[in-house]
Design a protein around this motif. Sequence first.
Motif, PDB file in Angstrom:
ATOM      1  N   ASP A  81       0.846  -1.195   0.000  1.00 25.09           N
ATOM      2  CA  ASP A  81       0.000   0.000   0.000  1.00 25.09           C
ATOM      3  C   ASP A  81       0.882   1.246   0.000  1.00 25.09           C
ATOM      4  O   ASP A  81       1.706   1.436   0.898  1.00 25.09           O
ATOM      5  CB  ASP A  81      -0.887  -0.023   1.244  1.00 25.09           C
ATOM      6  N   VAL A  82       0.691   2.095  -1.026  1.00 23.94           N
ATOM      7  CA  VAL A  82       1.428   3.364  -1.112  1.00 23.94           C
ATOM      8  C   VAL A  82       0.404   4.493  -1.047  1.00 23.94           C
ATOM      9  O   VAL A  82      -0.208   4.849  -2.054  1.00 23.94           O
ATOM     10  CB  VAL A  82       2.244   3.461  -2.423  1.00 23.94           C
ATOM     11  N   ASP A  83       0.178   5.003   0.141  1.00 33.73           N
ATOM     12  CA  ASP A  83      -0.802   6.088   0.332  1.00 33.73           C
ATOM     13  C   ASP A  83      -2.163   5.730  -0.263  1.00 33.73           C
ATOM     14  O   ASP A  83      -2.789   6.531  -0.962  1.00 33.73           O
ATOM     15  CB  ASP A  83      -0.284   7.388  -0.291  1.00 33.73           C
ATOM     16  N   GLY A  84      -2.609   4.511   0.008  1.00 34.26           N
ATOM     17  CA  GLY A  84      -3.919   4.076  -0.452  1.00 34.26           C
ATOM     18  C   GLY A  84      -3.933   3.444  -1.827  1.00 34.26           C
ATOM     19  O   GLY A  84      -4.974   2.953  -2.264  1.00 34.26           O
ATOM     20  N   VAL A  85      -2.805   3.447  -2.527  1.00 33.53           N
ATOM     21  CA  VAL A  85      -2.705   2.807  -3.845  1.00 33.53           C
ATOM     22  C   VAL A  85      -1.945   1.494  -3.680  1.00 33.53           C
ATOM     23  O   VAL A  85      -0.828   1.482  -3.155  1.00 33.53           O
ATOM     24  CB  VAL A  85      -1.969   3.713  -4.860  1.00 33.53           C
ATOM     25  N   HIS A  86      -2.558   0.389  -4.117  1.00 35.92           N
ATOM     26  CA  HIS A  86      -1.942  -0.917  -3.953  1.00 35.92           C
ATOM     27  C   HIS A  86      -1.094  -1.263  -5.177  1.00 35.92           C
ATOM     28  O   HIS A  86      -1.592  -1.278  -6.303  1.00 35.92           O
ATOM     29  CB  HIS A  86      -3.002  -1.989  -3.719  1.00 35.92           C
ATOM     30  N   ILE A  87       0.181  -1.541  -4.941  1.00 35.57           N
ATOM     31  CA  ILE A  87       1.131  -1.854  -6.002  1.00 35.57           C
ATOM     32  C   ILE A  87       1.398  -3.360  -5.982  1.00 35.57           C
ATOM     33  O   ILE A  87       1.783  -3.921  -4.945  1.00 35.57           O
ATOM     34  CB  ILE A  87       2.453  -1.086  -5.819  1.00 35.57           C
ATOM     35  N   ALA A  88       1.196  -4.011  -7.143  1.00 36.04           N
ATOM     36  CA  ALA A  88       1.416  -5.451  -7.261  1.00 36.04           C
ATOM     37  C   ALA A  88       2.890  -5.722  -7.566  1.00 36.04           C
ATOM     38  O   ALA A  88       3.486  -5.055  -8.407  1.00 36.04           O
ATOM     39  CB  ALA A  88       0.542  -6.024  -8.376  1.00 36.04           C
ATOM     40  N   TYR A  89       3.457  -6.722  -6.871  1.00 38.82           N
ATOM     41  CA  TYR A  89       4.847  -7.067  -7.135  1.00 38.82           C
ATOM     42  C   TYR A  89       5.084  -8.563  -6.917  1.00 38.82           C
ATOM     43  O   TYR A  89       4.283  -9.243  -6.280  1.00 38.82           O
ATOM     44  CB  TYR A  89       5.806  -6.235  -6.274  1.00 38.82           C
ATOM     45  N   LEU A 111      10.431   2.714  -4.263  1.00 43.43           N
ATOM     46  CA  LEU A 111      10.842   2.723  -2.856  1.00 43.43           C
ATOM     47  C   LEU A 111       9.940   1.821  -2.014  1.00 43.43           C
ATOM     48  O   LEU A 111      10.426   1.027  -1.186  1.00 43.43           O
ATOM     49  CB  LEU A 111      10.816   4.149  -2.318  1.00 43.43           C
ATOM     50  N   ALA A 112       8.629   1.920  -2.238  1.00 40.30           N
ATOM     51  CA  ALA A 112       7.681   1.125  -1.460  1.00 40.30           C
ATOM     52  C   ALA A 112       7.870  -0.367  -1.713  1.00 40.30           C
ATOM     53  O   ALA A 112       7.821  -1.184  -0.782  1.00 40.30           O
ATOM     54  CB  ALA A 112       6.250   1.543  -1.799  1.00 40.30           C
ATOM     55  N   ALA A 137       9.758  -5.650   0.036  1.00 38.77           N
ATOM     56  CA  ALA A 137      10.516  -6.865  -0.264  1.00 38.77           C
ATOM     57  C   ALA A 137      11.734  -7.020   0.645  1.00 38.77           C
ATOM     58  O   ALA A 137      12.477  -8.000   0.519  1.00 38.77           O
ATOM     59  CB  ALA A 137      10.963  -6.846  -1.723  1.00 38.77           C
ATOM     60  N   GLY A 138      11.945  -6.055   1.536  1.00 41.34           N
ATOM     61  CA  GLY A 138      13.091  -6.120   2.431  1.00 41.34           C
ATOM     62  C   GLY A 138      14.408  -5.887   1.721  1.00 41.34           C
ATOM     63  O   GLY A 138      15.447  -6.443   2.117  1.00 41.34           O
ATOM     64  N   SER A 139      14.395  -5.062   0.686  1.00 42.14           N
ATOM     65  CA  SER A 139      15.595  -4.790  -0.097  1.00 42.14           C
ATOM     66  C   SER A 139      16.242  -3.495   0.363  1.00 42.14           C
ATOM     67  O   SER A 139      15.665  -2.417   0.197  1.00 42.14           O
ATOM     68  CB  SER A 139      15.242  -4.703  -1.590  1.00 42.14           C
ATOM     69  N   ARG A 140      17.435  -3.606   0.914  1.00 42.58           N
ATOM     70  CA  ARG A 140      18.144  -2.406   1.367  1.00 42.58           C
ATOM     71  C   ARG A 140      18.769  -1.656   0.199  1.00 42.58           C
ATOM     72  O   ARG A 140      18.678  -0.446   0.101  1.00 42.58           O
ATOM     73  CB  ARG A 140      19.226  -2.809   2.381  1.00 42.58           C
ATOM     74  N   ARG A 141      19.439  -2.396  -0.704  1.00 39.76           N
ATOM     75  CA  ARG A 141      20.054  -1.794  -1.881  1.00 39.76           C
ATOM     76  C   ARG A 141      19.825  -2.732  -3.057  1.00 39.76           C
ATOM     77  O   ARG A 141      19.790  -3.951  -2.891  1.00 39.76           O
ATOM     78  CB  ARG A 141      21.556  -1.553  -1.669  1.00 39.76           C
TER      79      ARG A 141
END
Length: 514
Positions: free
Chosen positions: A248-256, A326-327, A332-336
């Motif tokens: 959830d990115v400010d109410g917008v759901h991003i599929a990944y 970024l979200a 996904a727990g990706s630092r870099r």
Amino acid sequence: MERLQFRLLGYPEFRLNGRRVELALRKAAALLIYLAEADGPVAREVAATLLWPETDEDAARARLRRTLYKIRIAFGSEIIAASGTSLSLHPALSVEVDSRVFEHACDVGPLDEAADIHKGDYLAGFSLPDCLEFEEWVFFRREALRSRLVQALERLVEAKIAGGEPRSAVVHATRLAALDPLSESAHRHLIRAHLAAGDRAAAERQAETCVRLLREELGIAPDSATLALLHEPTRDISLDVPRTRYVDVDGVHIAYQIVGSGPIDIVVVPGFISHVERVWEDRSCRTWITAVSRLGRLILFDRRGMGLSDRVGARPTVEATAQDILAVMDAAGSRRALLIGASEGGPGCVRFAVDHPDRLVGLVLWGSLAKGSRTPDYPFALTAAQYDLWKQRLLAGWGGPAEIQTFAPSLAKDRQAQSWWAGLLRAASSPGAVAGLLEALRDTDVRHLLAKVSARTMVLHRSGDRAVRVEAGRFLAAKIPDARFIEVAGDDHWFWVGDQQPLLNSISAFARGS
């Protein structure tokens, strides 16, 4: 408070306080529909031009006044608030529009409710042949709603099978296959639902139907994975597609999705069209994804407004794409990560690289560009007028393999590729929804950011790319400090088409830091 109801999914109906109101004048109905779907007041001249395009301004305004009078007489009350300059539904009314209720159910659930609401195509049987702009608006709206329905049905089939309700899954999958008989994905859903319900004979009949339709209509054979379902009924839907997740990115759901594992994270930002599940259905694309996932943990996602991510009302921006990246990395727990921006996804990656340099191990730009349209100081793109003509051609061909000759000329006559691309377009978006995205791309300009990119950067581009000229890639490499430019032979814009190995070798070497 009086209650005004619109039934627009199917032939339009209007009710005031439960009483059905008949509107004999079609343009009166069209005006009400347009106002109901508008996000705010509609200018009088816009409404007049929309409904009386061939009439001069004074005559159109006079007809608009007469139409407003007839609407008031039909409903017996003032349901339209009219000022000297604009029109809107009266704010004192409680308004319910089934198309909006359907979209809300698609966004927040329950999906069963969404499927029940969408009983027919938007404004089915209703048309104004002499109002081409209105007809185009209806077409785009209809396709957008059908796209949402397909997504809802796909999710319902998966949920019903997982929840031990295979008979319900069959009902939804049957409807899905009827919506798009040439979609191999829809046939897979129905085959799988029949198998889950224990009806192997029905699954075999559906497989035969799929084979026949694809052969007769498209001249192609189904993917071997479709028929393999009959031999491996307990296997997931044939392509080992990773689980789709959402953030959830400010109410917008991003599929990944997350694919594979490895010493580094690799995030791919797609071009203007994507669908994290449908991309697996093309053999070449599947091969490319699998190969990249061997280099590291691969993270795929659909940008907002596209694929399986939420639709948004606003035009997407490079800032929004950077926010999505970024979200997804955080989820996904990706630092870099190594960030790969393909085509129109590149500008958003540039924005991210400037805003979050500490989150990158490197930046790869494939077939990308810094600016969406030509200016005297950027002659590597179409002019705004040329771009708009191309956009119209693309949207006119939506539903078929639109512009495949531009994106993948080597596959222009490949019926299998045509079928997959047409299905991907239908599943990923709709003409109306993608129009705003294309306009945002036309107006994109990140040239001022290029000198601020501090991450290691490699720019890859095919020499004969027809969608984005190779000069655009050279420009990126020249303006990004210490960027490396690699030109690859070929005409195809899609990275998974043609000889994949030079691209994979370059990305692999770059990921290793060599």
